[in-house]
Design an enzyme around this catalytic site. Structure first.
Site, short mmCIF file in Angstrom:
data_model
loop_
_atom_site.label_atom_id
_atom_site.label_comp_id
_atom_site.label_asym_id
_atom_site.label_seq_id
_atom_site.Cartn_x
_atom_site.Cartn_y
_atom_site.Cartn_z
N LYS A 68 0.87 -1.18 0.00
CA LYS A 68 0.00 0.00 0.00
C LYS A 68 0.90 1.23 0.00
CE LYS A 68 -4.33 -1.72 1.20
NZ LYS A 68 -5.57 -1.26 0.59
N PHE A 78 -1.03 6.82 -1.90
CA PHE A 78 -2.43 7.12 -2.11
C PHE A 78 -3.22 5.94 -2.68
CE2 PHE A 78 -0.34 11.12 -1.86
CZ PHE A 78 -1.21 11.87 -1.08
N GLY A 79 -2.72 4.74 -2.55
CA GLY A 79 -3.49 3.61 -3.04
C GLY A 79 -2.67 2.33 -3.02
N ASP A 101 8.58 13.82 1.76
CA ASP A 101 8.19 12.60 2.47
C ASP A 101 9.31 11.57 2.41
OD1 ASP A 101 6.54 11.13 4.07
OD2 ASP A 101 5.28 10.37 2.45
N VAL A 118 -0.54 -0.87 -4.54
CA VAL A 118 0.43 -1.10 -5.60
C VAL A 118 0.39 -2.58 -6.01
CG1 VAL A 118 2.84 -0.88 -6.27
CG2 VAL A 118 1.88 0.68 -4.58
#
Ligand SMILES: *[C@@H]1O[C@H](CO)[C@@H](O)[C@H](O)[C@H]1NC(C)=O
Ligand SMILES: *[C@@H]1O[C@H](CO)[C@@H](O)[C@H](O)[C@H]1NC(C)=O
Ligand SMILES: *[C@@H]1O[C@H](CO)[C@@H](O)[C@H](O)[C@H]1NC(C)=O
Ligand SMILES: *[C@@H]1O[C@H](CO)[C@@H](O)[C@H](O)[C@H]1NC(C)=O
Ligand SMILES: *[C@@H]1O[C@H](CO)[C@@H](O)[C@H](O)[C@H]1NC(C)=O
Ligand SMILES: *[C@@H]1O[C@H](CO)[C@@H](O)[C@H](O)[C@H]1NC(C)=O
Ligand SMILES: *[C@@H]1O[C@H](CO)[C@@H](O)[C@H](O)[C@H]1NC(C)=O
Ligand SMILES: *[C@@H]1O[C@H](CO)[C@@H](O)[C@H](O)[C@H]1NC(C)=O
Ligand SMILES: *[C@@H]1O[C@H](CO)[C@@H](O)[C@H](O)[C@H]1NC(C)=O
Length: 885
Positions: A590, A593-594, A706, A596
């Site tokens: 994960k 934003f979603g 990040d 993989v």
């Protein structure tokens, strides 16, 4: 015993030089008193009789300064003035030298509180594109010097001062002395002096004119040693090493003749490679029955030379023929009388050098001189980055240039952007010498004259922009027009004067002609063309080189409102995504934003990141990431293979990283393999390079926002790449260096200053990267509430106060790491997580330091192999053939 300290101490008390023996000329000497004003002054230095002159002709940057008067009396005149470099990362001296010859190069430094700041500087010295040494000033009135024996390859030598922290580099004097080519031969690399001593009770240093090459010899004596000497001439004529009479006429012998005699030292860095030179001559008149014969061994019995009998009044010089190393940097040479010897051992002079590896190749010579001419022609001295080698190291590449970096070949210049550089006069023919040039941007200048025909002969040239030069005659030479018509070249002109286009040129869509007002539109077209051209090259993602988009073009690209123009080719439909992932069969993880998924695209494995529909910021972030990734290519950044923007379905398709993320690997989730120290250092330096590229390499620069261990992905061979640019934001570099946005990031890695002030700068990434470094070293969780100090920074800081590095290093390493490297990296990490962003180093500095950690580790591994392999434990005599006879 550290020779160096002893030596420096003496040097401070000026050179009380012994009487001149033989007057020598100063042929080939270059003696610069840096910062000497007025610029045309020269003077002869007291006692050493060397003529010094100002450095003004050798450098075109920096400010002159003087040490405070109170300190002057301690030093010679050459050290009174200095040149400092408040501007620019790298400032270089250019010195004319004889190509392919050996030089002794010496930099001297006395701070003397010249700037009134009372702040001791530290910085690096480079020779050409390679680091030579670090200079750390230890006291306001302390003298430091560093020397290198180096073979120059070109007619020009560059000595550069490189900023490595907040303090300003400076130099007091720079000296070059030619040396015989046959002296100080190494297998690889150049030599920096660790010690050069002779045995004497005097406290005087010996250099020119006693030493014709102006090497500096320091007297040395300890309680185990006494001296003997002669007044007779010692024959040195057959030696490559021009050891001065004052040095060779005295010798050290053991104070207690019946005991073995030892001389030992510890190198500054363990496992460093070094070379040792010893000079012998019998200076005592021997009686008929006297024999002086001895063996030399080191480090507990390794043979260096056996049955040595110094010749009477004649020099013999012995050099290690191979670089030596010892696992702890310690060397202990023992001199033992042989059975028949009636006299104790003797040694007249000793030199110790460490090896500096100069691995970076200089840029091709003709291109360097062409760039230097261009700089001169157009008076581009104000460009602070235009110093030293144009392309290497990549970190200090000249602004506006892009270069190719082929393996084990010199770099070439592939793009030149002089947009808005106030160029006047005609277009210089020096540009034609940049034969590998692909893109040339001369727009928005004040150029006059014609568009030169030589552009047509530059075979690789694809894009020329000369728009915004109102005085330029826009007649396009015939040969150039032919290339434009054949679509092998694009020429961007102002629309104000329409160039004469022959024949069917209206059919040619490649000639982009744009009025300045319509510039943006024109650039979009060019960008489109550019990507089409690029797209045709098959091996996109394996290309480790820098992005080949010219900086000027890339800049306008981000301004273009519709990114899909530039990247249609890599757009993939949803049905293709379904096929590629086999209906989302295998989940890799994960991400930001979603989810993989694993996929296959044209036989290559890929990672498909599906954007979840619920993600509120989703589409914006998605577009941001597509735009960024298409623009950013670097071997330590995860590359985008394609993307899907099909109705509600958004996906990003990345290259597949076989070994998952760094966090998984550290925590042991991917099998029991423990990353070795070397793996870890390599991963650290590679991810630092990726980040450094975002900060400095791409235009406009970017903040990742990040950085964390789950965003560092590993290839099959544990190469590291930085992932997830979803949050990246470009930030302006000049003037304001902050962008105010909603605070984003991951707890634990988030820069507290950014969190508090909401001001974002690249230093926030440095903070996060510092946390990553601490994780790499300690393998501790970033935040652990059960720990006395929950945050890893505090925990490490707390543990360090106990002074034991071992207590914080990952126990899984079982002690198999280099302690010096460990200290270095922990110190670096702690500097990165400094609460105040001003105090944190830049990524460029971080990369450099990490490179040194890697080098330490590699040297440690090689060193230990060498020491324990059979053939090096027992050196044979032949390996130490005399350097002279
Ligand atoms: C140095 O230059 C100044 C002015 O340019 C001149 O007056 C002076 O004589 C020069 N000195 C030397 C030693 O050439
Ligand atoms: C200084 O050097 C010059 C030549 O460079 C020489 O003529 C002169 O004799 C030397 N002076 C002394 C005191 O050695
Ligand atoms: C170095 O050499 C170049 C050309 O060979 C010459 O133009 C320049 O003036 C020289 N520089 C110095 C400081 O001697
Ligand atoms: C600096 O110089 C002073 C003498 O001037 C000396 O006492 C001190 O040890 C030096 N410091 C270092 C770090 O070498
Ligand atoms: C150097 O080696 C000799 C002989 O092996 C030994 O006696 C001496 O203690 C050693 N010195 C040091 C400083 O290790
Ligand atoms: C000197 O070295 C030779 C050759 O290694 C050896 O045979 C001899 O025993 C050594 N002598 C002493 C006193 O160590
Ligand atoms: C030592 O001396 C003896 C007797 O003089 C001689 O036979 C022997 O060869 C000598 N050894 C060496 C190594 O010179
Ligand atoms: C270029 O500009 C500089 C200063 O702006 C001026 O000195 C020089 O004469 C100009 N050159 C030409 C060829 O116009
Ligand atoms: C521009 O150059 C061409 C060819 O050299 C020449 O014929 C023409 O007169 C020039 N135009 C101007 C405005 O100088």
């Amino acid at each position: 015993m550290k020779f160096l300290d002893w030596f420096l101490l003496l040097f401070i008390f000026a050179f009380t030089i012994l009487r001149s023996v033989e007057a020598q000329n100063q042929a080939g000497f270059i003696s610069l008193d840096c910062g000497l004003v007025p610029e045309n002054t020269t003077y002869v230095e007291n006692t050493i009789n060397i003529t010094y002159k100002s450095d003004a002709d050798y450098i075109d940057s920096g400010s002159v300064g003087k040490i405070k008067d109170a300190y002057k009396t301690q030093f010679q005149q050459q050290l009174w003035s200095l040149r400092s470099f408040p501007d620019g990362q790298r400032n270089c001296y250019n010195v004319n030298v004889t190509a392919n010859s050996k030089y002794l190069i010496r930099g001297s430094f006395v701070y003397g509180n010249y700037d009134g700041l009372n702040q001791l500087p530290s910085f690096d010295l480079h020779i050409g594109p390679n680091k030579w040494s670090s200079v750390t000033i230890k006291g306001v009135a302390n003298f430091s010097m560093t020397e290198i024996i180096h073979v120059v390859t070109q007619e020009r030598l560059q000595v550069c001062l490189v900023k490595t922290g907040p303090t300003t580099p400076f130099i007091s004097s720079l000296e070059l002395r030619p040396l015989p080519n046959q002296s100080y031969v190494t297998e690889t690399g150049s030599l920096t002096r660790f010690a050069r001593v002779f045995f004497s009770t005097s406290s005087s240093v010996i250099r020119y004119e006693e030493d014709p090459n102006d090497q500096v010899w320091s007297p040395f004596l300890n309680t185990y040693t006494k001296t003997i000497s002669t007044d007779n001439h010692v024959d040195t004529s057959l030696s490559f090493y021009e050891v001065p009479q004052a040095v060779i006429r005295t010798a050290g012998v053991p104070a207690n003749a019946s005991e073995p005699w030892s001389i030992w030292w510890t190198l500054d860095e363990t496992t460093q490679l070094s070379y040792v030179y010893m000079h012998f001559a019998e200076v005592q008149t021997l009686k008929a029955n006297d024999i002086r014969e001895f063996n030399i061994t080191y480090n507990g019995g390794i043979r260096w030379y056996a049955w040595l009998r110094p010749e009477s009044l004649k020099i013999s010089s012995f050099a290690s023929r191979r670089a030596m190393s010892s696992p702890d940097g310690k060397f202990n040479f023992t001199f033992t009388m042989t059975g028949n010897s009636t006299l104790p051992p003797l040694l007249n002079a000793l030199e110790i050098y460490t090896v500096v590896d100069l691995l970076q190749l200089e840029t091709v010579k003709d291109e360097v001189s062409a760039m230097r001419n261009i700089k001169k022609t157009y008076g581009l001295n104000k460009k602070v980055s235009w110093q030293g080698d144009p392309c290497v190291p990549q970190l200090y590449r000249w602004e506006g240039l892009n270069c190719s970096y082929p393996d084990s070949e010199p770099s070439r210049i592939i793009s030149l952007n002089l947009n808005g550089s106030e160029l006047n006069g005609t277009i210089t023919s020096d540009i034609s010498k940049l034969t590998q040039l692909i893109e040339l941007d001369l727009s928005k200048n004040d150029l006059s004259g014609d568009i030169p025909a030589f552009f047509a002969d530059m075979k690789l040239l694809k894009l020329i922009n000369v728009s915004g030069n109102p005085k330029l005659n826009l007649t396009v030479p015939g040969s150039l027009q032919e290339r434009i018509n054949s679509k092998s070249l694009t020429l961007v002109l102002d629309g104000t004067t329409i160039p004469t286009v022959k024949g069917k040129s209206s059919k040619s869509p490649v000639v982009a002609i744009a009025a300045s007002v319509a510039g943006v539109f024109a650039l979009i077209i060019i960008v489109a063309i550019f990507f089409v051209v690029r797209k045709k090259k098959p091996e996109r993602n394996t290309d480790p080189g820098p992005p080949s988009a010219s900086p000027g073009i890339a800049k306008s690209e981000t301004r273009s409102s519709n990114p899909s123009i530039i990247s249609k080719d890599r757009r993939i439909t949803y049905s293709e995504v379904l096929k590629m992932t086999n209906n989302f069969q295998r989940v890799l993880g994960k991400g930001g934003f979603g989810t993989v998924y694993h996929g296959n695209l044209d036989d290559a494995e890929v990672a498909v990141k599906m954007l979840s529909h619920s993600s509120a910021q989703g589409y914006k972030e998605f577009k941001a990431e597509v735009e960024l990734l298409l623009r950013v290519h670097h071997r330590h950044l995860v590359g985008l293979v394609g993307y899907c923007d099909d109705g509600d379905n958004l996906a990003l398709i990345y290259e597949y990283m076989a070994n998952g993320d760094l966090r998984e690997n550290m925590s042991g989730k991917r099998g029991g393999n423990v990353l070795t120290w070397e793996n870890r250092m390599q991963i650290a330096v590679e991810s630092a390079q990726g980040l450094e590229y975002l900060h400095n390499g791409c235009r406009p620069p970017m903040v990742h926002r990040d950085v964390k261990t789950t965003n560092i992905l590993l290839t099959e061979r544990y190469g590291a790449k930085l992932a997830d640019f979803g949050l990246s934001r470009s930030f302006p570099i000049d003037g304001e260096c902050h962008v105010s946005t909603v605070v984003a990031g991951t707890p634990g890695y988030l820069d507290p200053e950014y969190y508090r002030t909401n001001w974002l700068s690249e230093k926030s990434d440095v903070y996060s990267f510092g946390v990553v470094l601490l994780e790499i070293v300690t393998n501790q969780p970033v935040i652990d509430k059960t720990r006395e100090r929950p945050h890893i920074n505090e925990w490490v800081g707390f543990m360090l106060t106990k002074g034991d590095i071992r207590s914080i290093i990952d126990p899984k390493l079982m002690g198999d790491y280099d302690t010096n490297g460990a200290w270095k990296i922990v110190e670096l990490a702690m500097a990165c997580v400094n609460p105040s962003s001003n105090q944190r180093p830049k990524m460029a500095h971080v990369v450099m330091e990490l490179n040194e950690c890697v080098a330490l580790e590699i040297a440690r591994r090689q060193g230990s192999q060498e020491m324990y392999s059979n053939n090096s434990l027992d050196y044979s005599l032949s390996e130490f053939a005399p350097g002279a006879r």
